[in-house]
Design a protein around this motif. Structure first.
Motif, mmCIF file in Angstrom:
data_model
loop_
_atom_site.group_PDB
_atom_site.id
_atom_site.type_symbol
_atom_site.label_atom_id
_atom_site.label_comp_id
_atom_site.label_asym_id
_atom_site.label_seq_id
_atom_site.Cartn_x
_atom_site.Cartn_y
_atom_site.Cartn_z
ATOM 1 N N SER A 185 -10.022 5.993 5.644
ATOM 2 C CA SER A 185 -9.242 4.993 4.917
ATOM 3 C C SER A 185 -8.138 4.403 5.794
ATOM 4 O O SER A 185 -7.723 3.271 5.591
ATOM 5 N N LEU A 186 -7.660 5.167 6.798
ATOM 6 C CA LEU A 186 -6.640 4.628 7.713
ATOM 7 C C LEU A 186 -7.206 3.460 8.508
ATOM 8 O O LEU A 186 -6.577 2.409 8.640
ATOM 9 N N MET B 79 -5.237 -4.442 0.057
ATOM 10 C CA MET B 79 -5.785 -3.328 -0.719
ATOM 11 C C MET B 79 -4.814 -2.150 -0.729
ATOM 12 O O MET B 79 -4.192 -1.837 0.278
ATOM 13 N N PHE B 81 -4.931 1.840 -1.319
ATOM 14 C CA PHE B 81 -5.949 2.883 -1.340
ATOM 15 C C PHE B 81 -5.527 4.069 -2.203
ATOM 16 O O PHE B 81 -4.341 4.307 -2.424
ATOM 17 N N ASN B 83 -5.621 7.294 -1.523
ATOM 18 C CA ASN B 83 -4.778 8.285 -0.845
ATOM 19 C C ASN B 83 -3.693 7.598 -0.012
ATOM 20 O O ASN B 83 -3.182 8.170 0.929
ATOM 21 N N ALA B 85 -3.375 5.880 2.456
ATOM 22 C CA ALA B 85 -3.778 5.477 3.810
ATOM 23 C C ALA B 85 -2.625 4.902 4.607
ATOM 24 O O ALA B 85 -2.753 3.868 5.255
ATOM 25 N N LEU B 86 -1.466 5.569 4.562
ATOM 26 C CA LEU B 86 -0.329 5.122 5.383
ATOM 27 C C LEU B 86 -0.546 5.604 6.811
ATOM 28 O O LEU B 86 -1.140 6.658 7.024
ATOM 29 N N TYR B 87 -0.034 4.837 7.775
ATOM 30 C CA TYR B 87 -0.164 5.234 9.172
ATOM 31 C C TYR B 87 0.862 6.342 9.444
ATOM 32 O O TYR B 87 2.064 6.084 9.413
ATOM 33 N N PRO B 88 0.399 7.562 9.722
ATOM 34 C CA PRO B 88 1.325 8.704 9.755
ATOM 35 C C PRO B 88 2.319 8.659 10.905
ATOM 36 O O PRO B 88 3.388 9.258 10.817
ATOM 37 N N ARG B 146 3.175 -2.640 1.566
ATOM 38 C CA ARG B 146 2.312 -3.061 2.664
ATOM 39 C C ARG B 146 1.334 -4.147 2.200
ATOM 40 O O ARG B 146 0.957 -5.030 2.963
#
Lengths: 293, 372
Positions: A185-186, B79, B81, B83, B85-88, B146
């Motif tokens: 998903s990332l 979109m 998501f 979960n 889907a953040l950039y860690p 975002r």
């Protein structure tokens, strides 16, 4: 996690004994012996020794050949590491993107790790042979251009390529695992944000690989210091004129060819300290600092 | 004109058909919720709109442009998501501003827009943190921000609230609806939670096994479910069903044990037509024994606090009634049941589609469709 505690028992001791014996005979005993020899002057044909303190170390560290060996070892370590990590990363990205044929070479890429270093050296002996194989064609056009028994830089290049080839597999496995653990998903989120595949690789995949990258950096450097003997011995024999005389090879050459047991022991101790320091850096700093939650 | 127009779209993975010929029009500025159980193809439909999956057959157009062959970045959708889907490895500010950075927006403008967007979702204090240091609700806000900052034509939500706890879920639900009202972009929201569907949607799309069962306002879908499936899926506790057949002479539905349930108006069907009679738990009424149309027995009573859920057994079938009082009814007590004719739903037993009893009510169309 709960730790299990066992009472002392003869069965446990008996089960542990073979492993302990192996570690003792092949590590602690020789290490202790090397430590002792490093501080004594050992006679080449046996028959007594003299305590000399740090004389052996002083001699080693003031020897210009030793420093040239350090220099070539560092070049070898950096070059093989960069080459191996670069190749491994490229291959892992291909496999991760499931480009055509990835199933076949995913397996093929792992195999070299199972090949022993002397065998790798022998194989590359044929590849780099100036009189046969690929380079004989170049030599046919430009006679004498390629000869690793005469050109130092060609000899270094040869052991670097052979060493890196052997290291690629290990790094590849780790990179692939790391790439595949990046949630899909990332990548999709980045695609929605407008990033193309190359951009996603630079902004997303590579930064997320940083922990793996540092881990492999240390492992590869350590390995290139200790696991290079077989390659050097079969491919160049340390030559031409000590151009590929890596630290670990110099220990062997000084000790078993030059019968300078004490000097070789002192070099062993220095190399052991270097590897211990690298391992310490690995566990203490890198494993803890560079990771994301 | 429809903002998103989906024409005969199907999706197959190998031999498995996930979506089989879906038709749907989503209008400009509308909030559409796609509702269905897991595996019904609702997320796949959303991912087809986004461009994250390839369409096997059919056509999707966004704002009049067929997007089948377009990359996600060319479709103008944002979109959120499931979960997040953040950039860690990026800070909150970098996460929110990433799309602008990729688009080549100048640093100063980017920063201004990031700050404005963060302020609108209450994230100003967290801009320098990494996602790992945020709570679930805050991460959800970052994911929202975002999407918002890109000012997209279309918002796509893929079960964005399912990872939150119950209280936060309601709070974020309100926030999403408020943001929609403020921005007015077309929104498509996928969920399996009927409460989210009912409360958020302008129009509800109920999906089952890769096809659309019903499209309508939440009230329409609840009050006039188009099939047994929709009737059973929407409404909590679920609707009760009793199998029977039409009796024209006695003007009602004859159940298998000979009980007659009278209807207010007779549908246009022949005598003996097999049907499923549906009645919602809140519409059936408990009566003393012998005074209702059905005789049943108490199985157990669940106290929900404000209401009581009476689980009864009628013949061998469970039957559920929602009541306000706290009657002392031990298990096994025989009771009567009244089934008001005006609340009865009829479904064809074979096709499981709705049979209209009363005259159809006027269908409320979305405002956009009438004016535009």
């Amino acid at each position: 996690m709960r730790r299990a505690h066992f009472k002392f028992s003869w069965i446990a001791a008996a089960l542990l004994a073979p492993q302990l014996l192996i570690v003792f005979v092949f590590f602690y005993w020789p290490s202790a012996q090397a430590l002792y020899w490093a501080f004594t002057l050992e006679q080449p044909w046996g028959g007594g020794n003299t305590w000399v303190g740090f004389d052996n170390f002083r001699k080693v560290l003031s020897d210009p050949y030793y420093w040239s060996s350090v220099r070539v070892s560092v070049i070898y370590a950096l070059a093989t590491t960069v080459l191996a990590i670069g190749m491994a990363l490229t291959l892992a990205i291909f496999v991760d993107r499931q480009l055509a044929g990835y199933r076949a070479y995913r397996v093929a890429v792992i195999w070299p790790y199972a090949v022993a270093a002397p065998a790798v050296g022998l194989a590359f002996q044929f590849v780099f042979n100036p009189g046969a194989g690929i380079f004989s064609y170049i030599n046919a056009v430009a006679p004498g251009w390629w000869d690793l028994s005469q050109n130092p830089w060609q000899a270094i290049a040869a052991i670097v390529v052979a060493g890196a080839w052997k290291q690629v597999a290990y790094s590849f496995v780790f990179f692939l695992a790391a790439l595949q653990s990046i949630p899909r998903s990332l990548t999709e989120a980045a695609a929605m944000d407008g990033a193309r595949p190359l951009r996603r690789m630079i902004d997303l995949q590579l930064p997320l690989l940083t922990p793996t990258f540092f881990f492999l950096l240390v492992i590869n450097i350590t390995d290139s210091f200790t696991d290079s003997f077989g390659i050097v011995d079969t491919l160049t024999g340390g030559g031409p004129f000590r151009a590929t005389d890596l630290l670990v090879y110099k220990i062997y050459a000084d000790g078993f060819r030059g019968f300078d047991y004490s000097g070789a022991a002192a070099q062993s101790i220095i190399l052991m300290l270097l590897v211990m320091a690298l391992t310490f850096v690995q566990f203490r700093y890198i494993e803890r600092r560079v990771h994301y939650t | 004109m429809a903002e998103i127009s989906i024409r005969k779209v199907s999706k197959t993975f190998g031999k498995t058909t996930v979506l089989g010929g879906v038709d749907l029009d989503i209008f400009n500025g509308e909030f559409v919720v796609i509702l269905g159980p897991s595996g019904c193809g609702k997320s796949t439909l959303l991912r087809l709109i986004a461009g994250l999956e390839e369409i096997s057959a059919g056509e999707i157009a966004i704002a009049g442009v067929v997007v089948n062959a377009l990359e996600p970045r060319e479709r103008g959708c944002a979109m959120v998501f499931q979960n997040y889907a953040l950039y860690p490895h990026m800070t909150v500010a970098q996460n929110i501003g990433y799309a602008l950075k990729v688009a080549g927006v100048a640093r100063a403008e980017r920063q201004a827009r990031v700050e404005a967007t963060a302020k609108s979702v209450g994230l100003t204090e967290y801009l320098d943190r990494k996602p790992g240091q945020l709570s679930g609700g805050q991460r959800q806000r970052v994911a929202m921000a975002r999407a918002i900052i890109r000012e997209p034509r279309v918002f796509l939500f893929d079960e964005p609230l399912s990872n939150l706890d119950a209280k936060l879920r309601v709070q974020m639900r309100h926030e999403i609806r408020r943001i929609h009202n403020r921005i007015g972009a077309t929104s498509v929201f996928v969920t399996h939670d009927q409460h989210e569907g009912m409360t958020l949607a302008d129009r509800l799309v109920v999906m089952n096994k890769g096809s659309i069962e019903q499209v309508g306002t939440p009230a329409e879908v609840h009050d006039r479910p188009a099939s047994v499936y929709v009737a059973g899926f929407i409404g909590s506790p679920a609707m009760n069903f009793l199998p029977g057949q039409i009796s024209l002479v006695r003007r009602g539905v004859l159940l298998e044990n000979g009980t007659l349930i009278p209807l207010a108006q007779m549908p246009v069907l022949e005598d003996g037509h097999l049907v499923q009679l549906g009645i919602r738990p809140e519409h059936a009424r408990l009566t003393p024994r012998g005074r209702g149309v059905i005789e049943a027995q108490v199985d157990m009573i669940e106290d929900l606090g404000a209401q009581r859920l009476c689980n009864l057994m009628f013949e061998d079938m469970p039957f559920c009634v929602l009541i306000e009082a706290r009657p002392p009814l031990p298990a096994g007590t025989p009771v009567g049941l009244d089934i008001p004719a005006e609340h009865i739903h009829l479904f064809d037993a074979a096709s499981e589609r709705r049979i209209e009893i009363a005259l159809p009510l006027p269908v409320a169309a979305p405002a956009e469709a009438l004016t535009g």
